[in-house]
Design an enzyme around this catalytic site. Structure first.
Site, PDB file in Angstrom:
ATOM      1  N   ARG A   1       0.821  -1.218   0.000  1.00  0.00           N
ATOM      2  CA  ARG A   1       0.000   0.000   0.000  1.00  0.00           C
ATOM      3  C   ARG A   1       0.851   1.262   0.000  1.00  0.00           C
ATOM      4  O   ARG A   1       0.415   2.317  -0.448  1.00  0.00           O
ATOM      5  CB  ARG A   1      -0.946  -0.022   1.207  1.00  0.00           C
TER       6      ARG A   1
ATOM      7  N   TYR B   1     -13.826  22.949 -10.772  1.00  0.00           N
ATOM      8  CA  TYR B   1     -14.189  21.639 -11.341  1.00  0.00           C
ATOM      9  C   TYR B   1     -15.401  21.103 -10.577  1.00  0.00           C
ATOM     10  O   TYR B   1     -15.379  20.970  -9.351  1.00  0.00           O
ATOM     11  CB  TYR B   1     -12.977  20.705 -11.204  1.00  0.00           C
TER      12      TYR B   1
ATOM     13  N   LYS C   1      -5.162  13.603 -17.191  1.00  0.00           N
ATOM     14  CA  LYS C   1      -5.183  14.481 -18.373  1.00  0.00           C
ATOM     15  C   LYS C   1      -3.822  14.465 -19.077  1.00  0.00           C
ATOM     16  O   LYS C   1      -3.477  13.479 -19.686  1.00  0.00           O
ATOM     17  CB  LYS C   1      -5.607  15.891 -17.941  1.00  0.00           C
TER      18      LYS C   1
ATOM     19  N   ASP D   1      -5.305  23.756  -8.262  1.00  0.00           N
ATOM     20  CA  ASP D   1      -5.498  22.685  -9.246  1.00  0.00           C
ATOM     21  C   ASP D   1      -4.806  23.156 -10.524  1.00  0.00           C
ATOM     22  O   ASP D   1      -5.250  24.103 -11.172  1.00  0.00           O
ATOM     23  CB  ASP D   1      -6.998  22.443  -9.467  1.00  0.00           C
TER      24      ASP D   1
HETATM   25  C1  LIG Z   1     -10.605  16.196 -14.897  1.00  0.00           C
HETATM   26  C2  LIG Z   1     -10.268  17.177 -13.859  1.00  0.00           C
HETATM   27  C3  LIG Z   1     -10.160  16.798 -12.531  1.00  0.00           C
HETATM   28  C4  LIG Z   1     -10.485  15.405 -12.063  1.00  0.00           C
HETATM   29  O1  LIG Z   1      -9.659  14.439 -12.567  1.00  0.00           O
HETATM   30  P1  LIG Z   1     -10.136  12.907 -12.652  1.00  0.00           P
HETATM   31  O2  LIG Z   1      -8.888  12.167 -12.851  1.00  0.00           O
HETATM   32  O3  LIG Z   1     -11.084  12.850 -13.806  1.00  0.00           O
HETATM   33  O4  LIG Z   1     -10.813  12.581 -11.360  1.00  0.00           O
HETATM   34  C5  LIG Z   1      -9.774  17.743 -11.612  1.00  0.00           C
HETATM   35  N1  LIG Z   1      -9.532  19.011 -11.973  1.00  0.00           N
HETATM   36  C6  LIG Z   1      -9.636  19.430 -13.238  1.00  0.00           C
HETATM   37  C7  LIG Z   1      -9.342  20.840 -13.575  1.00  0.00           C
HETATM   38  C8  LIG Z   1     -10.019  18.528 -14.220  1.00  0.00           C
HETATM   39  O5  LIG Z   1     -10.165  18.951 -15.480  1.00  0.00           O
END
Ligand SMILES: *Cc1c(COP(=O)(O)O)cnc(C)c1O
Length: 391
Positions: free
Chosen positions: A59, A112, A209, A184
């Site tokens: 883990r 988000y 992403k 973020d």
């Molecule tokens: C897609 C996204 C997330 C979340 O990511 P996941 O891997 O889909 O949970 C968080 N912040 C932003 C700006 C995003 O575009």
């Protein structure tokens, strides 16, 4: 070769991306192994009690995990990184680390949306209150900070509407009152925006992403300086968060080409955005890299590039005409997420969930420009606008 390397941070970022995790490779292979692991064996009772060996249990991660963490830390600019099973899980783990019942946090209005949902449900149930603020507030965020405020959360730029935040001003105001600043940084990644240099204490990303880059993996990351790492690591551990090594490896693999992919996403993104700007059907393109964008000056001051995600506001048009355009596209897929090699488009309408700002623009589309040839993408959109006109 590996032992001739200087410390990673003494190289340019492009070089770091190709060398991150080298310390975890074995037998001369260029890449670290993918360790499928739960049990780790200890050589003696003494070792079992001392708990000083680098790996104690599956883990806690493996050399594959350490290599990816090292790469993300190199890009984002902090000192240590934790891996989560999705971007959303990175956001929620980071938030939960620093709040208790009775606390208050500040979230930007275009945040988000699933993060907003987390605040309005789980955090609310725990007795943590969330206020949403205008992302363009800058240093005036000071006026919204209460004695019980623990976190000012930021997102660069805002989801869907792409407002650029004045992070240095927000961070100065927050830190003057001992409030943590989270960012973020999924859109730009540390390649185009260094969150720590601009005042963030903790940087989260959806590695799903651009880090992954191939639309085949869900991953999230939390990067911080050493001073906040222990608290984050404790929460991560307490929740039992463990990400499988195959997925972590895909994240590491993606990092190797992040720099060249981002350059192309930016170049093609700009070309398609400029083409859309000139279309009679388009009211406005929301993309800070364009000089006409209201966030352009801040973007130019703080960012070193733009990724391939932007939005377009259309002139008044029926839903049926928008559907006729989108349904027939051949290269642009319709679907959530972005940051992969392929182009995507989705319609959006933030009216139902914004609370601190008003959204009264017309029909809107969010585009992700992938790695296809710009001429092919433009041809697909040209046909789409023709279908829109006929509908
Ligand atoms: C897609 C996204 C997330 C979340 O990511 P996941 O891997 O889909 O949970 C968080 N912040 C932003 C700006 C995003 O575009």
């Amino acid at each position: 070769m590996r032992d001739k390397l200087r410390p990673l941070e003494t190289y340019a970022l492009e070089t770091q991306l190709t060398k991150a995790g080298m310390g975890y490779t074995e037998h001369g292979f260029v890449n670290p192994g993918v360790y499928h692991c739960s049990t780790v064996l200890y050589p003696s009772v003494e070792a079992l009690h001392a708990r000083t060996q680098p790996y104690l249990y599956g883990r806690g991660g493996s050399p594959t995990h350490r290599a990816f963490e090292e790469g993300v830390t190199a890009i984002e600019g902090g000192e240590a990184t934790l891996i989560c099973p999705s971007g959303l899980s990175a956001i929620t783990t980071a938030l939960l680390t620093f709040v208790s019942a009775g606390d208050h946090i500040l979230m930007p209005d275009p945040v988000y949306r699933p993060a907003r949902h987390f605040c309005d449900t789980v955090l609310a149930r725990m007795g943590v209150q969330t206020s949403y603020y205008d992302p363009l507030i800058g240093g005036d965020i000071a006026g919204l900070i209460r004695p019980e405020t623990r976190i000012v959360y930021t997102e660069q730029p805002g989801s869907q509407s792409l407002e650029v935040q004045d992070l240095p001003a927000i961070a100065a105001a927050a830190q003057a009152q001992n409030v943590l600043v989270m960012l973020d940084n999924t859109w730009a990644t540390g390649r185009f925006f260094n969150g720590f240099k601009h005042g963030a204490d903790i940087v989260v990303t959806a590695a799903t992403k651009y880090f992954g880059g191939h639309s085949d993996v869900m991953l999230g990351t939390i990067t911080s300086r050493k001073s906040h790492f222990k608290a984050l690591d404790d929460t991560h551990h307490a929740f039992g968060i463990a990400v499988g090594p195959d997925d972590v490896y895909l994240g590491l693999r993606g990092l190797r080409t992040l720099d060249v992919r981002l350059e192309r996403h930016m170049k093609s993104g700009l070309a398609v955005a400029r083409w859309l700007q000139a279309r009679p059907e388009v009211e406005r393109v929301l993309y800070p890299a364009l000089p006409e964008d209201p966030g352009h000056a801040l973007w130019k001051r703080d960012f070193t590039g733009a990724s391939g995600l932007f939005s377009v506001i259309l002139k008044p048009v029926s839903d049926a005409a928008v559907a006729a355009m989108l349904d027939g596209l051949s290269l642009f897929g319709m679907g959530y997420s972005w940051g992969g090699y392929e182009s995507l488009v989705v319609p959006f309408d933030p009216r139902s969930y914004r609370s601190a700002t008003r959204w009264d623009a017309g029909p809107a589309l969010r585009f992700h420009i992938g790695l296809e040839a710009v001429d092919d993408l433009v041809a697909d959109l040209t046909d789409g606008f023709a279908r829109m006109a006929r509908a």
